[in-house]
Scaffold this motif. Structure first.
Motif, PDB file in Angstrom:
ATOM      1  N   MET A 295     -21.887  -4.023 -38.068  1.00  0.00           N
ATOM      2  CA  MET A 295     -22.866  -5.009 -37.589  1.00  0.00           C
ATOM      3  C   MET A 295     -22.755  -5.081 -36.056  1.00  0.00           C
ATOM      4  N   ALA A 297     -25.486  -5.169 -33.928  1.00  0.00           N
ATOM      5  CA  ALA A 297     -26.643  -5.815 -33.287  1.00  0.00           C
ATOM      6  C   ALA A 297     -26.266  -7.126 -32.611  1.00  0.00           C
ATOM      7  N   VAL A 299     -27.612 -10.298 -32.401  1.00  0.00           N
ATOM      8  CA  VAL A 299     -28.622 -11.037 -33.157  1.00  0.00           C
ATOM      9  C   VAL A 299     -28.986 -12.336 -32.421  1.00  0.00           C
ATOM     10  N   ASP A 301     -29.491 -15.981 -32.070  1.00  0.00           N
ATOM     11  CA  ASP A 301     -28.921 -17.071 -32.867  1.00  0.00           C
ATOM     12  C   ASP A 301     -29.870 -18.254 -33.029  1.00  0.00           C
ATOM     13  N   LEU A 329     -30.482 -17.451 -39.395  1.00  0.00           N
ATOM     14  CA  LEU A 329     -29.495 -17.158 -40.450  1.00  0.00           C
ATOM     15  C   LEU A 329     -28.350 -16.320 -39.876  1.00  0.00           C
ATOM     16  N   ILE A 331     -26.285 -13.395 -40.419  1.00  0.00           N
ATOM     17  CA  ILE A 331     -26.440 -12.247 -41.334  1.00  0.00           C
ATOM     18  C   ILE A 331     -25.105 -11.886 -41.989  1.00  0.00           C
ATOM     19  N   LEU A 332     -24.034 -11.856 -41.199  1.00  0.00           N
ATOM     20  CA  LEU A 332     -22.731 -11.486 -41.779  1.00  0.00           C
ATOM     21  C   LEU A 332     -22.264 -12.498 -42.823  1.00  0.00           C
ATOM     22  N   GLY A 350     -17.587  -6.124 -37.630  1.00  0.00           N
ATOM     23  CA  GLY A 350     -18.510  -6.877 -36.776  1.00  0.00           C
ATOM     24  C   GLY A 350     -18.108  -6.751 -35.323  1.00  0.00           C
ATOM     25  N   PHE A 351     -18.962  -7.230 -34.451  1.00  0.00           N
ATOM     26  CA  PHE A 351     -18.664  -7.263 -33.022  1.00  0.00           C
ATOM     27  C   PHE A 351     -18.560  -8.718 -32.591  1.00  0.00           C
ATOM     28  N   ALA A 352     -17.768  -8.984 -31.592  1.00  0.00           N
ATOM     29  CA  ALA A 352     -17.746 -10.327 -31.011  1.00  0.00           C
ATOM     30  C   ALA A 352     -17.987 -10.180 -29.517  1.00  0.00           C
ATOM     31  N   ALA A 353     -19.169 -10.563 -29.087  1.00  0.00           N
ATOM     32  CA  ALA A 353     -19.490 -10.530 -27.659  1.00  0.00           C
ATOM     33  C   ALA A 353     -19.071 -11.874 -27.086  1.00  0.00           C
ATOM     34  N   LYS A 365     -13.911 -15.486 -35.707  1.00  0.00           N
ATOM     35  CA  LYS A 365     -15.139 -14.887 -36.270  1.00  0.00           C
ATOM     36  C   LYS A 365     -14.801 -13.946 -37.418  1.00  0.00           C
ATOM     37  N   LYS A 369     -16.349 -14.791 -41.006  1.00  0.00           N
ATOM     38  CA  LYS A 369     -17.385 -13.893 -41.530  1.00  0.00           C
ATOM     39  C   LYS A 369     -16.826 -12.922 -42.574  1.00  0.00           C
TER      40      LYS A 369
HETATM   41  N1  CTP Z   1     -24.194 -11.933 -36.259  1.00  0.00           N
HETATM   42  C1  CTP Z   1     -24.865 -12.087 -37.455  1.00  0.00           C
HETATM   43  N2  CTP Z   1     -25.871 -12.999 -37.561  1.00  0.00           N
HETATM   44  C2  CTP Z   1     -26.183 -13.801 -36.539  1.00  0.00           C
HETATM   45  C3  CTP Z   1     -25.471 -13.685 -35.315  1.00  0.00           C
HETATM   46  C4  CTP Z   1     -24.486 -12.724 -35.214  1.00  0.00           C
HETATM   47  O1  CTP Z   1     -24.573 -11.366 -38.401  1.00  0.00           O
HETATM   48  N3  CTP Z   1     -27.159 -14.695 -36.673  1.00  0.00           N
HETATM   49  C5  CTP Z   1     -23.143 -10.909 -36.181  1.00  0.00           C
HETATM   50  C6  CTP Z   1     -23.222  -9.972 -34.978  1.00  0.00           C
HETATM   51  O2  CTP Z   1     -23.977  -8.832 -35.256  1.00  0.00           O
HETATM   52  C7  CTP Z   1     -21.763  -9.651 -34.713  1.00  0.00           C
HETATM   53  C8  CTP Z   1     -21.032 -10.894 -35.162  1.00  0.00           C
HETATM   54  O3  CTP Z   1     -21.921 -11.595 -36.040  1.00  0.00           O
HETATM   55  O4  CTP Z   1     -21.317  -8.565 -35.494  1.00  0.00           O
HETATM   56  C9  CTP Z   1     -20.645 -11.812 -34.033  1.00  0.00           C
HETATM   57  O5  CTP Z   1     -21.748 -12.054 -33.192  1.00  0.00           O
HETATM   58  P1  CTP Z   1     -21.626 -12.968 -31.905  1.00  0.00           P
HETATM   59  O6  CTP Z   1     -22.951 -13.059 -31.230  1.00  0.00           O
HETATM   60  O7  CTP Z   1     -20.452 -12.532 -31.080  1.00  0.00           O
HETATM   61  O8  CTP Z   1     -21.204 -14.330 -32.557  1.00  0.00           O
HETATM   62  P2  CTP Z   1     -22.008 -15.471 -33.267  1.00  0.00           P
HETATM   63  O9  CTP Z   1     -21.710 -15.445 -34.715  1.00  0.00           O
HETATM   64  O10 CTP Z   1     -23.448 -15.396 -32.897  1.00  0.00           O
HETATM   65  O11 CTP Z   1     -21.310 -16.765 -32.633  1.00  0.00           O
HETATM   66  P3  CTP Z   1     -21.404 -17.338 -31.127  1.00  0.00           P
HETATM   67  O12 CTP Z   1     -22.774 -17.006 -30.612  1.00  0.00           O
HETATM   68  O13 CTP Z   1     -21.182 -18.775 -31.315  1.00  0.00           O
HETATM   69  O14 CTP Z   1     -20.304 -16.676 -30.329  1.00  0.00           O
END
Ligand code: CTP
Length: 428
Positions: A295, A297, A299, A301, A329, A331-332, A350-353, A365, A369
């Motif tokens: 995962m 992308a 995404v 939020d 939503l 997704i993970l 997954g990735f954590a940016a 995370k 997740k």
């Molecule tokens: N992700 C997801 N669905 C979302 C947002 C993120 O599945 N609605 C996935 C991303 O693709 C990634 C991981 O969750 O692999 C972490 O994404 P990140 O943007 O770092 O974290 P968030 O879950 O969005 O939390 P936050 O923005 O609070 O850091």
């Protein structure tokens, strides 16, 4: 001699012009036998030989006497840095075809004329290329090139079917303008696309052979009105690199991508999406039989609570300046629920940016997740994150730090991530 000078100039220009490839692990030291037959598309074979060489392959070229009339063997020699073989039989001629055919990882005939395809179908062996094709123990791929409806002729179609039945891989031909000025099916596939097909052929024995891998890439977009949207700075580079690395490891890849700025890797099944909901639907459907989900992308939020049907006007008082947002939503989290019931996907990454406390947020995370791995990156670090070719990743699992990677290309990062996921899958 002016012709020789001109040729030197052309070769030099061509070499510099095509210096855009970085070495590719899959191709490094792979022996590719490139058979070139007499077609105007021979000039494209020079580009292909150059691309393969720059990517690290050892390219041995065999030109037929007809091909040598279109492009000089010296041109191929100049881009591959290796000897070029022609139809002039030398002292060792009687065994050369066996040696070449046995040591190659792939025999690629590009361009393959109607005549050579017919000879291959019949098993005729009247020159170095066709004798080598009979002696070859490696996969054989042909890229047909012919003009004026010759490809559609029943004789050619029957020959192509025979080759396909025997396991020869056919790449192209494609539709387009041909040398005669006619348009139709018969152009040789472009070198950059053929390059992707070569990768697919070589990947078939990789560590993810027989596995289904789902990769997400790029941003998602949430519309405010028909012309405006909320999104993020992701260009999709890291996700596309992961898709390519999984293909290079032999996987069947489903790539679910938001709007990305790079070419889609050849061989990936591409599902184009825009919104987070569309990505969620596509992911939940694709992972039902998946071995792994990457995962990657970025995404979106949040999305606007309401979407205007018409372009919002500056003068539209009803809208004011405030935009109400609601969460999209996760997704993970949806995948986690599905996985608890079905067991698929088997492995998730997954990735954590992050912009601060990257390790700590990453660890949370991963647990929240339900991931096997999380690739944590501080997107504010120099050379990492959105829109650059490099990344700096720390890979975590529920057991703790797996690897803190140095700053390296997104391609190298992708290969490491695929390595760990393949190891987990193959140890079960
Ligand atoms: N992700 C997801 N669905 C979302 C947002 C993120 O599945 N609605 C996935 C991303 O693709 C990634 C991981 O969750 O692999 C972490 O994404 P990140 O943007 O770092 O974290 P968030 O879950 O969005 O939390 P936050 O923005 O609070 O850091």
């Amino acid at each position: 001699m002016p012709e020789l000078e001109l040729l030197r100039f052309y070769v030099l220009w061509f070499t510099f012009y095509t210096m855009d490839m970085e070495p590719i692990t899959l191709l490094k030291n792979k022996r590719i036998l490139l058979g070139v037959t007499g077609s105007i598309a021979c000039y494209k074979a020079v580009d292909l030989a150059s691309k393969l060489t720059q990517a690290g392959a050892l390219v041995d070229v065999i030109v037929t006497s007809a091909a040598a009339k279109f492009v000089s063997p010296l041109t191929f020699r100049s881009v591959t840095g290796r000897p070029v073989f022609d139809d002039m039989w030398r002292l060792d001629g009687h065994v050369r075809h066996v040696g070449l055919g046995e040591t190659a990882d792939l025999l690629l005939i590009a361009p393959a004329t109607a005549h050579t395809i017919a000879k291959l179908a019949l098993g005729l062996a009247d020159n170095l290329l066709t004798t080598t094709a009979l002696a070859a123990r490696c996969p054989v791929m042909a890229a047909p090139a012919m003009d004026g409806g010759m490809y559609q002729h029943p004789a050619t179609q029957a020959n192509v079917a025979t080759l396909r039945q025997r396991g020869v891989l056919l790449a192209g031909p494609v539709e387009g303008r041909m040398a005669s000025g006619l348009s139709g099916l018969g152009r040789m596939m472009e070198p950059s696309d053929l390059f992707g097909h070569v990768r697919l052929a070589l990947a078939r024995t990789g560590v993810l052979n027989g596995r289904h891998v789902v990769v997400t890439a790029g941003p998602t977009r949430e519309a405010l009105d028909p012309v405006r949207f909320i999104s993020n700075r992701s260009t999709g580079r890291q996700g596309l690199a992961v898709a390519q690395a999984a293909l290079d490891a032999g996987a069947r890849v489903t790539l679910i991508a938001g709007p990305v700025h790079q070419p889609i890797p050849i061989g990936a099944e591409h599902i184009a999406v825009t919104t987070t909901q569309e990505m969620a639907d596509a992911v939940c459907e694709a992972v039902v039989d998946a071995d792994a989900l990457f995962m990657v992308a970025a995404v979106a939020d949040f999305r606007p609570e309401t979407r205007a049907d018409q372009k919002i006007k500056k003068t539209d008082q009803a809208w004011g300046l405030a935009i109400g947002l609601e969460k999209t939503l996760d997704i993970l989290s949806a995948v986690k629920e599905q996985r608890e019931k079905t067991g698929f996907p088997r492995v998730t990454l997954g990735f954590a940016a992050e912009t601060q406390d990257a390790f700590e947020y990453g660890r949370h995370k991963l647990l929240r997740k339900g991931l096997n791995y999380i690739a944590v990156n501080d997107v504010t670090a120099a050379g990492a994150g959105f829109g650059v070719d490099t990344n700096r990743i720390a890979l975590l699992s529920s057991a703790g730090l797996v690897e803190e990677m140095p700053l390296q290309s997104k391609t190298a990062v992708a290969e490491r991530l695929v390595h760990y996921v393949a190891k987990t899958l193959n140890s079960r």
